[in-house]
Structures are given as C-alpha cells and as structure tokens.
Design a protein around this motif. Structure first.
Motif, mmCIF file in Angstrom:
data_model
loop_
_atom_site.group_PDB
_atom_site.id
_atom_site.type_symbol
_atom_site.label_atom_id
_atom_site.label_comp_id
_atom_site.label_asym_id
_atom_site.label_seq_id
_atom_site.Cartn_x
_atom_site.Cartn_y
_atom_site.Cartn_z
ATOM 1 N N GLU A 137 0.665 -1.013 0.111
ATOM 2 C CA GLU A 137 0.176 0.068 0.181
ATOM 3 C C GLU A 137 1.072 1.207 0.412
ATOM 4 O O GLU A 137 2.185 1.358 1.044
ATOM 5 C CB GLU A 137 -0.628 -0.087 1.108
ATOM 6 N N LEU A 138 0.912 2.069 -1.078
ATOM 7 C CA LEU A 138 1.165 3.194 -1.141
ATOM 8 C C LEU A 138 0.084 4.651 -1.595
ATOM 9 O O LEU A 138 -0.274 4.293 -2.371
ATOM 10 C CB LEU A 138 2.326 2.908 -2.333
ATOM 11 N N ALA A 139 0.913 5.270 -0.812
ATOM 12 C CA ALA A 139 0.040 7.003 -0.661
ATOM 13 C C ALA A 139 0.563 7.643 -1.373
ATOM 14 O O ALA A 139 2.378 8.144 -1.079
ATOM 15 C CB ALA A 139 -0.773 7.350 0.594
ATOM 16 N N VAL A 140 0.079 8.687 -2.297
ATOM 17 C CA VAL A 140 0.894 10.080 -2.684
ATOM 18 C C VAL A 140 -0.451 11.206 -2.750
ATOM 19 O O VAL A 140 -1.319 10.708 -3.187
ATOM 20 C CB VAL A 140 1.723 9.441 -4.404
ATOM 21 N N LEU A 229 -1.635 1.706 -5.095
ATOM 22 C CA LEU A 229 -1.367 2.957 -5.254
ATOM 23 C C LEU A 229 -2.288 4.094 -4.370
ATOM 24 O O LEU A 229 -3.476 3.519 -5.563
ATOM 25 C CB LEU A 229 -0.864 3.926 -6.443
ATOM 26 N N LYS A 230 -2.783 4.839 -3.798
ATOM 27 C CA LYS A 230 -4.066 5.794 -3.617
ATOM 28 C C LYS A 230 -3.091 7.178 -4.208
ATOM 29 O O LYS A 230 -2.316 7.674 -3.642
ATOM 30 C CB LYS A 230 -4.099 5.225 -1.836
ATOM 31 N N VAL A 231 -4.503 7.806 -4.260
ATOM 32 C CA VAL A 231 -3.495 9.098 -5.158
ATOM 33 C C VAL A 231 -4.968 9.982 -3.890
ATOM 34 O O VAL A 231 -5.952 10.288 -3.971
ATOM 35 C CB VAL A 231 -3.565 9.099 -5.828
ATOM 36 N N PHE A 232 -4.090 10.909 -3.172
ATOM 37 C CA PHE A 232 -4.584 11.799 -1.996
ATOM 38 C C PHE A 232 -4.618 13.705 -2.701
ATOM 39 O O PHE A 232 -2.981 13.858 -3.348
ATOM 40 C CB PHE A 232 -4.482 12.137 -0.810
ATOM 41 N N GLU A 233 -5.709 14.213 -2.830
ATOM 42 C CA GLU A 233 -5.975 16.256 -2.941
ATOM 43 C C GLU A 233 -5.415 16.186 -1.279
ATOM 44 O O GLU A 233 -5.997 15.924 -0.544
ATOM 45 C CB GLU A 233 -7.332 16.447 -3.137
ATOM 46 N N PRO A 234 -4.265 17.069 -1.319
ATOM 47 C CA PRO A 234 -3.554 17.689 -0.011
ATOM 48 C C PRO A 234 -4.765 18.192 0.431
ATOM 49 O O PRO A 234 -6.009 18.740 -0.117
ATOM 50 C CB PRO A 234 -2.392 19.345 -0.697
ATOM 51 N N VAL A 235 -5.388 18.714 1.684
ATOM 52 C CA VAL A 235 -6.194 18.826 1.791
ATOM 53 C C VAL A 235 -6.212 20.063 2.972
ATOM 54 O O VAL A 235 -4.827 20.818 2.666
ATOM 55 C CB VAL A 235 -6.840 18.484 4.154
ATOM 56 N N PRO A 236 -7.777 21.242 2.323
ATOM 57 C CA PRO A 236 -7.221 22.469 2.582
ATOM 58 C C PRO A 236 -7.918 22.772 4.128
ATOM 59 O O PRO A 236 -8.049 21.711 5.008
ATOM 60 C CB PRO A 236 -8.703 23.016 1.859
ATOM 61 N N GLU A 237 -6.712 24.476 4.246
ATOM 62 C CA GLU A 237 -7.627 24.385 5.461
ATOM 63 C C GLU A 237 -8.801 24.089 5.729
ATOM 64 O O GLU A 237 -10.107 24.742 5.130
ATOM 65 C CB GLU A 237 -6.473 25.702 5.783
ATOM 66 N N PRO A 238 -9.528 23.803 7.024
ATOM 67 C CA PRO A 238 -11.064 23.597 7.534
ATOM 68 C C PRO A 238 -11.613 24.858 8.330
ATOM 69 O O PRO A 238 -10.418 25.593 8.918
ATOM 70 C CB PRO A 238 -10.516 22.222 8.426
ATOM 71 N N SER A 239 -12.574 25.060 8.347
ATOM 72 C CA SER A 239 -12.907 26.656 9.016
ATOM 73 C C SER A 239 -13.776 26.031 9.808
ATOM 74 O O SER A 239 -14.850 25.341 10.046
ATOM 75 C CB SER A 239 -14.202 27.776 7.754
#
Length: 377
Positions: A137-140, A229-239
């Motif tokens: 398992e890899l994440a990017v 391979l799992k691809v993620f979008e960087p998390v935005p700043e929460p409110s």
C-alpha cells in the motif's frame, strides 16, 4: 611412501568417484534457483535417484551467510525422518528422487538448500519466496512523484524481461538483451525505469493514476510484486463555526472541510485531544464537536485538525461564552415584557384621565356661560 597408505588414498578417491557417477553427470554439485509464493508449496528436486533405506540424507538451510541449519536428517535403515521445528509438519521427502516438498511457504523459508547423500554434497538449490497475498500500500499526493518499488538484489537475478502493468494495461516492457524500456504514450514522458532492480518512478501524479500496479520478471507469475497506489488531494484548511455562545446551552462547533478522503479529524483544547465523555460529544466522523452544557470554563481556543495520508491542516476558533443561565435570562425577558405591559396600561390610564379632566372643564365653562345668560335676561 608406504603402499598401504597409497592404497587407502586411491580407495577413498575411487569411492568418491563412484558416488558421483551414481548421482549422474547432470547431478554434480551445483546450484539452481527456485521461486515460490507465501502460502503455496514448492518442490526442491536435486535430481538424484537413490534408495532411501540405503542412504543417509541431510538437507540443510543457509540464510544470509549464517551457520547452516539442519531441516531434515534421515539416517540409514530408519523409517522416519525428523524435520526441524521451523518445518515441522510442512515437509515431504520423496523416497526415490530425494526431492523435498515444502508446504505452506513462509518468508523465513527463503535461502540456500543443500542436500548431502552419504556424506557427499549432491546439490544446492536457491529458494526465493515472494509475498503476493497482499499488495504493497502506497499513498501519494496529486501533482507529486513516487517510486514504485522493484525487487531486492537477491530477487532480481537471471532477469531477461520486466513488465509493468496498471490494472489490465501494460505500461512498460523492458528487454535485458537490448536494455531498452518501451512505454505506452500516456506514461512515456513521465516515467523512469531503473533496470538495476526493476523499480519505476512515476511523475506528475493525477487522480487517474490510482489503482493496482504489477511488476513481473520473465513473464513468471510467481516472480511478481503488486502495489496498490492511492492518490490523495492535499487537504485544504478547514473552517469552524458555532451555533451558540450562551452558558448552560449545548454549543456545537462544526469543522468544515471540502476534502473527501480524510483519515482523521481531531479536536483540541489547551493542547489536549477532546474525546467523547460526559462533557463532549463527537459526531459526523468527529467533524462536529458538541459541548453538552456550556459553562464559563469552556471559553477558550478550540482547534480542529484534519489529516489524510499525504497532508495535514488545522484551524482554530476562539469561543467566548456570554450571558446568564437560560432560566434567569428567560425570567428577565418575562420581566421586561411585564414592564412593557404595565407601562402601556399606565399610559392608557393617564390618557383616560386627561380626557376626563378636559371634558370636566368643558362642562364647567358651559355651566358658567348658561348662568351668565340667565342673569342678563
């Protein structure tokens, strides 16, 4: 030199020669490679025929240059063989070919297996064990690069071809003879193949690159490795938003974030993680934190931390709690309403009084006018 000594030496050499010839020309001591998967069975065949009851058979395992470990010791004229503890109930010895079957392979079974027959080394077999049960398992993150791992030096021997596939699509074919790597068009300008170990560098990652990758040596299904391979979008700043700021009420703080694949959401106050207890309640996968009955001591800075496999963000909210307890607040509201009604009633009474006073004055003037008129007559 004494004839008896020379005769003894010649006899010893002759016995060794006869023993090797009995093994056959292609069974002279040598080495071969065998490949197996964890959980499967593998046959270690030295290709030497013998009568088991007339032979002493010794199988030993050597791992990473350490001292050999005896895994099976069969003594002449005995009907049983004793496997080592590591291989107990997992071995089968063929009484004719002297081959050894290892069942339920484990990663620890990898190494060099040597068979000795009647004191003479017959064969050395190198066993490679691959684990294909679960993919790596890899994440990017989107837009970054990642190295899809190949093989260790021990596993990357006798390589003629290497093939990389994504799902069912072949994306790379490497030929060792020409030392050329051929990519399909969609990967040609964003991949680097390392022929030293078969690894693959993938650049400019997109969400479409998520899935199962397989690398295979010499088109051999056993000599394979799978990477998920799992691809993620960087998390935005929460409110963070709140629904109330009054004491003795249930105050809810919502941590809003647009990212879908979150591995964790944590709430903090004064450097401590907030968990479900008598004062706090976490709902909606921890995205909402409820202070069950707020007090002035609940004022302060609250932080929400959101995280996925490739990034982490947090946001803070200063919570100020105002006002009196609700009962007193409601009592004050009722008092104000009562005062308003009382004031309205007093106003009405004053107006009525004024009207009555004015009417009395009118009546008095009329009476005076009437009296004067009568006197003139």
């Amino acid at each position: 030199m004494e004839p008896r000594f020379v005769l003894s030496v010649l006899t010893f050499l002759l016995l060794q020669l006869l023993s090797l010839r009995a093994l056959g020309e292609d069974q002279l001591p040598g080495s071969k490679n065998i490949f197996g998967n964890v959980g499967s069975s593998v046959l270690l065949d030295p290709k030497c025929e013998s009568v088991l009851n007339d032979s002493d058979i010794l199988w030993v395992l050597t791992v990473n240059g350490k001292d050999p470990v005896t895994i099976l010791d069969y003594k002449e004229n005995h009907h049983d063989f004793v496997p080592s503890e590591q291989f107990k109930s997992r071995l089968y010895l063929n009484s004719v070919t002297l081959s050894l079957t290892i069942n339920n392979l484990q990663l620890a079974d990898q190494g060099n297996y040597s068979i000795t027959v009647n004191g003479f080394l017959a064969k050395t077999i190198k066993l490679f064990v691959y684990d294909m049960r679960n993919p790596i398992e890899l994440a990017v993150a989107v837009g970054s690069s990642i190295l899809l791992p190949g093989f260790t030096d021990q596993h990357f021997e006798d390589v003629n071809r290497v093939k990389w596939t994504f799902s069912e699509t072949q994306i790379l074919n490497y030929d060792e003879a020409s030392q050329t790597a051929s990519f399909i068009d969609s990967y040609k300008n964003r991949c680097v193949f390392y022929r030293s170990n078969g690894s693959l560098l993938l650049r400019n990652i997109t969400l479409k690159d998520e899935g199962l990758y397989t690398v295979q040596i010499n088109l051999n299904e056993i000599r394979s490795k799978m990477i998920h391979l799992k691809v993620f979008e960087p998390v935005p700043e929460p409110s963070i938003s709140s629904n109330s700021t009054y004491v003795d009420t249930a105050i809810g703080l919502d941590c809003r974030v647009t990212a879908k694949k979150l591995s964790s959401v944590l709430w903090w106050k004064d450097g401590k993680v907030i968990t479900n207890d008598q004062r706090y309640q976490l709902t909606e996968d921890n995205r909402t934190m409820v202070i069950k009955k707020a007090t002035k001591s609940d004022c302060g800075m609250y932080t929400c931390t959101v995280e996925n496999a490739v990034s982490k963000k947090n946001s803070s909210h200063s919570l100020a709690i105002y006002g009196l307890p609700p009962l007193i607040h409601y009592a004050m509201e009722l008092s104000i309403v009562a005062l308003i009604f009382a004031a309205a009633n007093i106003f009405c009474i004053i107006v009525q009084c004024l009207r009555s006073d004015k009417q009395s004055k009118k009546n008095m003037l009329f009476s005076q006018f009437a009296v004067r008129s009568l006197k003139l007559l």
